[in-house]
Structures are given as structure tokens and as C-alpha cells.
Write an enzyme that holds these catalytic residues in place. Structure first.
Site, PDB file in Angstrom:
ATOM      1  N   THR A  41       0.824  -1.206   0.000  1.00  0.00           N
ATOM      2  CA  THR A  41       0.000   0.000   0.000  1.00  0.00           C
ATOM      3  C   THR A  41       0.859   1.257   0.000  1.00  0.00           C
ATOM      4  OG1 THR A  41      -0.204   0.347   2.401  1.00  0.00           O
ATOM      5  CG2 THR A  41      -1.722  -1.254   1.383  1.00  0.00           C
ATOM      6  N   ASP A  60      -4.799   5.284   2.816  1.00  0.00           N
ATOM      7  CA  ASP A  60      -4.485   6.482   3.584  1.00  0.00           C
ATOM      8  C   ASP A  60      -4.996   6.243   4.993  1.00  0.00           C
ATOM      9  OD1 ASP A  60      -4.293   8.944   4.817  1.00  0.00           O
ATOM     10  OD2 ASP A  60      -5.095  10.076   3.126  1.00  0.00           O
ATOM     11  N   ASN A  87       2.743  -1.721   8.885  1.00  0.00           N
ATOM     12  CA  ASN A  87       4.044  -1.076   8.911  1.00  0.00           C
ATOM     13  C   ASN A  87       3.938   0.441   8.786  1.00  0.00           C
ATOM     14  OD1 ASN A  87       7.038  -0.720   8.301  1.00  0.00           O
ATOM     15  ND2 ASN A  87       6.085  -0.061   6.400  1.00  0.00           N
ATOM     16  N   SER A 138       5.926  -1.814  15.712  1.00  0.00           N
ATOM     17  CA  SER A 138       5.935  -0.793  16.748  1.00  0.00           C
ATOM     18  C   SER A 138       7.277  -0.076  16.689  1.00  0.00           C
ATOM     19  CB  SER A 138       5.683  -1.435  18.105  1.00  0.00           C
ATOM     20  OG  SER A 138       5.602  -0.459  19.110  1.00  0.00           O
ATOM     21  N   TYR A 152       4.984  10.315  20.047  1.00  0.00           N
ATOM     22  CA  TYR A 152       5.229   9.207  19.120  1.00  0.00           C
ATOM     23  C   TYR A 152       5.327   7.896  19.897  1.00  0.00           C
ATOM     24  CZ  TYR A 152       7.736   6.028  16.038  1.00  0.00           C
ATOM     25  OH  TYR A 152       8.114   4.930  15.312  1.00  0.00           O
ATOM     26  N   LYS A 156       2.978   4.364  19.652  1.00  0.00           N
ATOM     27  CA  LYS A 156       3.535   3.032  19.401  1.00  0.00           C
ATOM     28  C   LYS A 156       3.320   2.109  20.599  1.00  0.00           C
ATOM     29  CE  LYS A 156       4.956   3.325  15.183  1.00  0.00           C
ATOM     30  NZ  LYS A 156       4.465   2.376  14.171  1.00  0.00           N
TER      31      LYS A 156
END
Length: 176
Positions: A41, A60, A87, A138, A152, A156
């Protein structure tokens, strides 16, 4: 019914998000080199590279409807999925107190909710087959956040916690 003469490995269909560059692209290249098939993708569904066994679809993660559409497109082409790799994601560096709510919300929208939506779209197909694998990418930041990576790292860490719970939920189904 015709007998399928491909090997088990050759028949593996991987759905990998974020194959335009980086880890997603490297993983897709390796799967293809090993004879697997990849539905990769990118945000707009186009790619600057092609290879036998590679199909590219639009995804998206900031659009709530996009994961279901991408998984449906993959299933329409291949009929099944064997491995789903979450991912794709965004990074964000900056002090927690300086991170705006919209920046933080977009980061969670992509890194956590986007991956969750991919799972919700793909898991019924994996469960129906009674087999498959899910890989959620992650970050070490989830375990050892550094200054400037707090938001961030939190996105994760949420994905990591979701993955641990999902593994327990899927254990009796044949999906790992």
C-alpha cells in the site's frame, strides 16, 4: 477442481502497509524475492517500483474508510491473505508540551487507529481460513521513550499493547 501445484510459500499473500520506502519496501522486496506475493500500500495507490507478484493499492491511514477498501481490493485480487503487516506510520519529534492536539491526534489516527482499522478489515478473512499471521510494527520508543519522542512513543506503545492483547485473543483461532 484443479490441483494447486504451488508450494505453500509461493501461495503466501502478504498485505503490507507503507511499501513506498523504508522497512515496508524492504520487506516487500524480500517477500517477492522468496517467491511470495505482495499487496503493498501507498497513500495514493501508485508506486515508483514494480515487480512480478506485486500489486499496489491505495491506503491512507488518516481516512477511516480507507483500510477496509484496501483490504477488500487485496481480497478481490488474491482471494485470501496469509500475512498482514501494519508497517505504515508517521513519526513526530518534539517536546510533549509543544505538541499540538491536532498533531497528536493525527499521529494516533495513523499509528494506532489506522492499524486497528486494518486489523478489523483483515481479521475476518484470516479467521475464516483458520490461519494467518499479523505483524504490527511498533518501535523501541514504545519501550524506551527518549526526550522529544513522548507522543510518538505513546502511539507506538498503544499499538504494542493492542498487539499483545490481540495475540491472546487470536491464539485459539490458528491466526498468529
Amino acid at each position: 477442481m484443479a490441483h494447486d501445484t504451488t508450494t505453500a510459500h509461493d501461495s503466501h499473500v502478504w498485505f503490507i502497509t507503507g511499501t513506498s520506502r523504508g522497512l515496508g519496501r524492504a520487506l516487500a522486496e524480500e517477500v517477492l524475492a522468496q517467491g511470495g506475493r505482495v499487496v503493498g500500500t501507498t497513500r495514493d495507490g501508485t508506486s515508483d517500483w514494480t515487480a512480478p507478484g506485486l500489486d499496489t493499492v491505495a491506503l491512507d491511514l488518516a481516512r477511516p474508510d480507507s483500510p477496509a477498501l484496501a483490504v477488500r481490493a487485496a481480497l478481490a485480487v488474491h482471494g485470501h491473505l496469509d500475512v498482514v503487516v501494519n508497517n505504515a506510520g508517521h513519526g513526530l519529534l518534539g517536546a510533549i508540551e509543544e505538541t499540538g492536539e491536532q498533531e497528536a491526534a493525527r499521529l494516533f489516527e495513523v499509528n494506532f487507529f489506522g492499524a486497528l482499522r486494518v486489523l478489523r478489515a483483515a481479521l475476518p478473512a484470516l479467521r475464516a481460513r483458520g490461519r494467518g499471521q499479523v505483524v504490527n510494527i511498533s518501535s523501541i520508543a514504545a519501550l524506551a521513550p527518549m526526550p522529544g519522542s513522548g507522543v510518538y512513543a505513546a502511539s507506538k506503545a498503544a499499538l504494542s499493547a493492542l498487539s499483545e492483547s490481540l495475540a491472546a485473543e487470536l491464539a485459539p483461532t490458528g491466526v498468529r
